[in-house]
Design a protein around this motif. Sequence first.
Motif, PDB file in Angstrom:
ATOM      1  N   SER A 188       0.867  -1.181   0.000  1.00  0.00           N
ATOM      2  CA  SER A 188       0.000   0.000   0.000  1.00  0.00           C
ATOM      3  C   SER A 188       0.898   1.224   0.000  1.00  0.00           C
ATOM      4  CB  SER A 188      -0.891   0.016   1.246  1.00  0.00           C
ATOM      5  OG  SER A 188      -1.527   1.277   1.373  1.00  0.00           O
ATOM      6  N   ALA A 189       0.369   2.312  -0.547  1.00  0.00           N
ATOM      7  CA  ALA A 189       1.157   3.550  -0.597  1.00  0.00           C
ATOM      8  C   ALA A 189       1.265   4.187   0.790  1.00  0.00           C
ATOM      9  CB  ALA A 189       0.525   4.533  -1.581  1.00  0.00           C
ATOM     10  N   THR A 190       0.408   3.761   1.726  1.00  0.00           N
ATOM     11  CA  THR A 190       0.417   4.381   3.058  1.00  0.00           C
ATOM     12  C   THR A 190       0.673   3.343   4.152  1.00  0.00           C
ATOM     13  OG1 THR A 190      -1.952   4.017   3.480  1.00  0.00           O
ATOM     14  CG2 THR A 190      -1.345   6.028   2.278  1.00  0.00           C
ATOM     15  N   ALA A 191       1.256   3.824   5.251  1.00  0.00           N
ATOM     16  CA  ALA A 191       1.505   2.943   6.397  1.00  0.00           C
ATOM     17  C   ALA A 191       0.173   2.418   6.936  1.00  0.00           C
ATOM     18  CB  ALA A 191       2.263   3.702   7.493  1.00  0.00           C
ATOM     19  N   GLU A 192      -0.837   3.271   6.916  1.00  0.00           N
ATOM     20  CA  GLU A 192      -2.175   2.875   7.374  1.00  0.00           C
ATOM     21  C   GLU A 192      -2.718   1.720   6.515  1.00  0.00           C
ATOM     22  OE1 GLU A 192      -4.940   6.025   6.929  1.00  0.00           O
ATOM     23  OE2 GLU A 192      -6.559   4.972   8.017  1.00  0.00           O
ATOM     24  N   GLY A 193      -2.530   1.851   5.228  1.00  0.00           N
ATOM     25  CA  GLY A 193      -2.992   0.810   4.311  1.00  0.00           C
ATOM     26  C   GLY A 193      -2.268  -0.508   4.563  1.00  0.00           C
ATOM     27  N   ARG A 194      -0.974  -0.414   4.816  1.00  0.00           N
ATOM     28  CA  ARG A 194      -0.214  -1.645   5.063  1.00  0.00           C
ATOM     29  C   ARG A 194      -0.648  -2.288   6.391  1.00  0.00           C
ATOM     30  NH1 ARG A 194       3.539   1.816   2.816  1.00  0.00           N
ATOM     31  NH2 ARG A 194       4.662   2.296   4.736  1.00  0.00           N
TER      32      ARG A 194
ATOM     33  N   SER B 158       6.514   1.528  -7.288  1.00  0.00           N
ATOM     34  CA  SER B 158       7.477   0.683  -8.002  1.00  0.00           C
ATOM     35  C   SER B 158       7.339  -0.768  -7.568  1.00  0.00           C
ATOM     36  CB  SER B 158       8.911   1.164  -7.758  1.00  0.00           C
ATOM     37  OG  SER B 158       9.364   0.743  -6.486  1.00  0.00           O
ATOM     38  N   LEU B 159       7.587  -1.665  -8.498  1.00  0.00           N
ATOM     39  CA  LEU B 159       7.507  -3.092  -8.186  1.00  0.00           C
ATOM     40  C   LEU B 159       8.538  -3.438  -7.122  1.00  0.00           C
ATOM     41  CD1 LEU B 159       6.937  -4.592 -11.745  1.00  0.00           C
ATOM     42  CD2 LEU B 159       5.301  -4.448  -9.851  1.00  0.00           C
ATOM     43  N   GLU B 160       9.679  -2.782  -7.175  1.00  0.00           N
ATOM     44  CA  GLU B 160      10.725  -3.014  -6.179  1.00  0.00           C
ATOM     45  C   GLU B 160      10.177  -2.726  -4.769  1.00  0.00           C
ATOM     46  OE1 GLU B 160      14.038  -0.508  -6.954  1.00  0.00           O
ATOM     47  OE2 GLU B 160      15.423  -1.688  -5.708  1.00  0.00           O
ATOM     48  N   GLU B 161       9.507  -1.594  -4.617  1.00  0.00           N
ATOM     49  CA  GLU B 161       8.938  -1.231  -3.315  1.00  0.00           C
ATOM     50  C   GLU B 161       7.823  -2.209  -2.929  1.00  0.00           C
ATOM     51  OE1 GLU B 161       9.844   0.805  -1.013  1.00  0.00           O
ATOM     52  OE2 GLU B 161       8.084   0.543   0.284  1.00  0.00           O
TER      53      GLU B 161
END
Lengths: 271, 271
Positions: free
Chosen positions: B68-74, B107-110
Motif C-alpha cells: 500500500s502507498a500508506t503505512a495505514e494501508g499496510r 514501483s515493483l521493487e517497493e
Amino acid sequence: MSRLCVHTITTKHWSTEECIKRYAAADVGGITFWRYNLEGRDAAAVGRHARETGLDVVSLCRGGFFPSATAEGRQKALDDNRRCIEEAHELEAPLIVLVCGAVPGQSLEESRKQIADGIAAVLPDAEAAGVKLGIEPLHPMYADDRSAVNTMRQANDICDELGSPEMLGIAADVYHIWWDPELKHQIELTAAQKRLFAFHICDWKTPTADLLNDRGLMGEGCIPIRQISDWVDATGFKGYREVEIFSNLYWSMDQGEWLSKIKEAYGKVYV
Amino acid sequence: MSRLCVHTITTKHWSTEECIKRYAAADVGGITFWRYNLEGRDAAAVGRHARETGLDVVSLCRGGFFPSATAEGRQKALDDNRRCIEEAHELEAPLIVLVCGAVPGQSLEESRKQIADGIAAVLPDAEAAGVKLGIEPLHPMYADDRSAVNTMRQANDICDELGSPEMLGIAADVYHIWWDPELKHQIELTAAQKRLFAFHICDWKTPTADLLNDRGLMGEGCIPIRQISDWVDATGFKGYREVEIFSNLYWSMDQGEWLSKIKEAYGKVYV
C-alpha cells in the motif's frame, strides 16, 4: 523530439503517405514502417519519400513467426523472413523487429528451438543485405500464439547461443518487459555486445480491457518508462524512443489529435 | 478423483452449502473455500460440514495484498491477514493462499519489499495458529494491481530470504507460470524444503478474451498440465490438484453440468 519515432501502426488509419506527411509536419524524428505499409508500393520509393521529408527510417515491423508444427510451415516462415529482409534492404531500414512466434499446442521448448534455428537460418541473408535483426521479447501473455520468447534473458541467451553475431540483437519494448525482476540486469548485459538495437515505449493501463489492443499512452499507466529508458541509455544506446501503441480507443480518435497527444506525453516523460 | 479438489469460485453461483453438497455428491476429494464463503457463517461449522460429507478442506483463498502507498494501508492489510489466519484456523484449513498484491504507480521493487515485510509480520500468527501460508506467483499480466510476485523464482527467493520457515511455501498455479523458461528448475528447487504447498490447474485459451475471467478448462488450451503436474509430483508433492477457473463463459452454464465437465476433463489429464 529528436529521438521520438512513431510506429505507423500507432496511427493505423493513416495511409503510408499520410503517416510520412503528418509525422514530418509534427517534427517527429523517425518512422518505423509496418509491412502492410509497403503493400502495392515500391519499398525503395517509400523509404526515399520518408527521408526526403526529414524522417529517419528506423525499422521495419515485423519478421519472425518461425515456429510451425510442419517442416513446410517452417520453410514458409523462412521464405517470408527473407522477403522481409529484401523489403528492409530496399526501404533502407537498418533493422527488422522479430516477433518470434509460437504455436498453441506445440511445447514452448520446441518453439524456442525452432526460433533459434529460424534466426540462424536467415541471419546470413540479413548480413548480406546489411539489415540487422532485433529479437523482441513479448509479454508472457502472448506465449500461446505470438512469441515463445518472453523475457530479456531469453533474448540475450539466443544471441549468445548464436555466437553473438553483430547483426543480431534485441528490440526492447517496455510493455512486454516492465514487470521482470531482472530487467535492469538483463538490459545491462546487452551493453558489452551493443546488442540493444531498438527501444519501444507505451504504457500499461489498469485495468487493461483487451490483451492486444488496449495499450496506454505514456504516463497513463504504471510502467516506469523513464527509469527503464535511463537503464537503456546507460548501455550506450543512442537510438530512437519508438512509440508503438495498439489501442482500439486511440485508433477511434481523430488521428491528428492523437499524434498531438503522443508528442505531449513524450515531452512529459523526457523533460 | 481422489486428488481432485475444486475451488468454490469455480462454481461461484453456488452457495457455500451447495458447493459442499454438490462436490461431495460428485466424489470430488477436496474443497478450497474462498473467504466470501464464510461471510455471515460460523467458519468452524462450515469446515465441519464439509468434512462430514467426506470432503477434505484443502485451503482458504485468499490472503495477501500487502503493499500500500500508506503505512495505514499496510497496517490494514496485516490486520486483514490476521483475520484470515483466524478464519482458516476455525475452518481447520491447513493453508492460506497468498495473492501478494501490487499498487499501480508504486514501483515493483517497493511493492516486493512490502510483500516480504508483510509476510514476515504475519508469519508468527500463522505459525501459532498452525496455518501454512502459500505464496502464489501471479502471471506477469497482473503485476499492475494484483501481485508483484510473478515467477516461481521470486516466490522461492522470498521463502529463502525469510529463512525458509516450515509454515511458508508456494502455491503453484499452471495458469500463472506455464510460460516460464525456468519453470521446471524452480519447481525442482522447492523439493529440498518441501515448500510446494498447493497445485492449481486450469488452461490458457487461444484467444483469451478477458485478462481475468476467461480461463480455460483443462485440455482446451495450450498449458502442458500433465507435464507440469509430473514435475510437481517429482518433488514429493502428494496434495490435491485444485481446479480454479474464473470464467464468465462457464459461470453462465448450468453449474451441475459444469462440474461434470470438470470431472471429465480432469479424468482425461490424469488417465
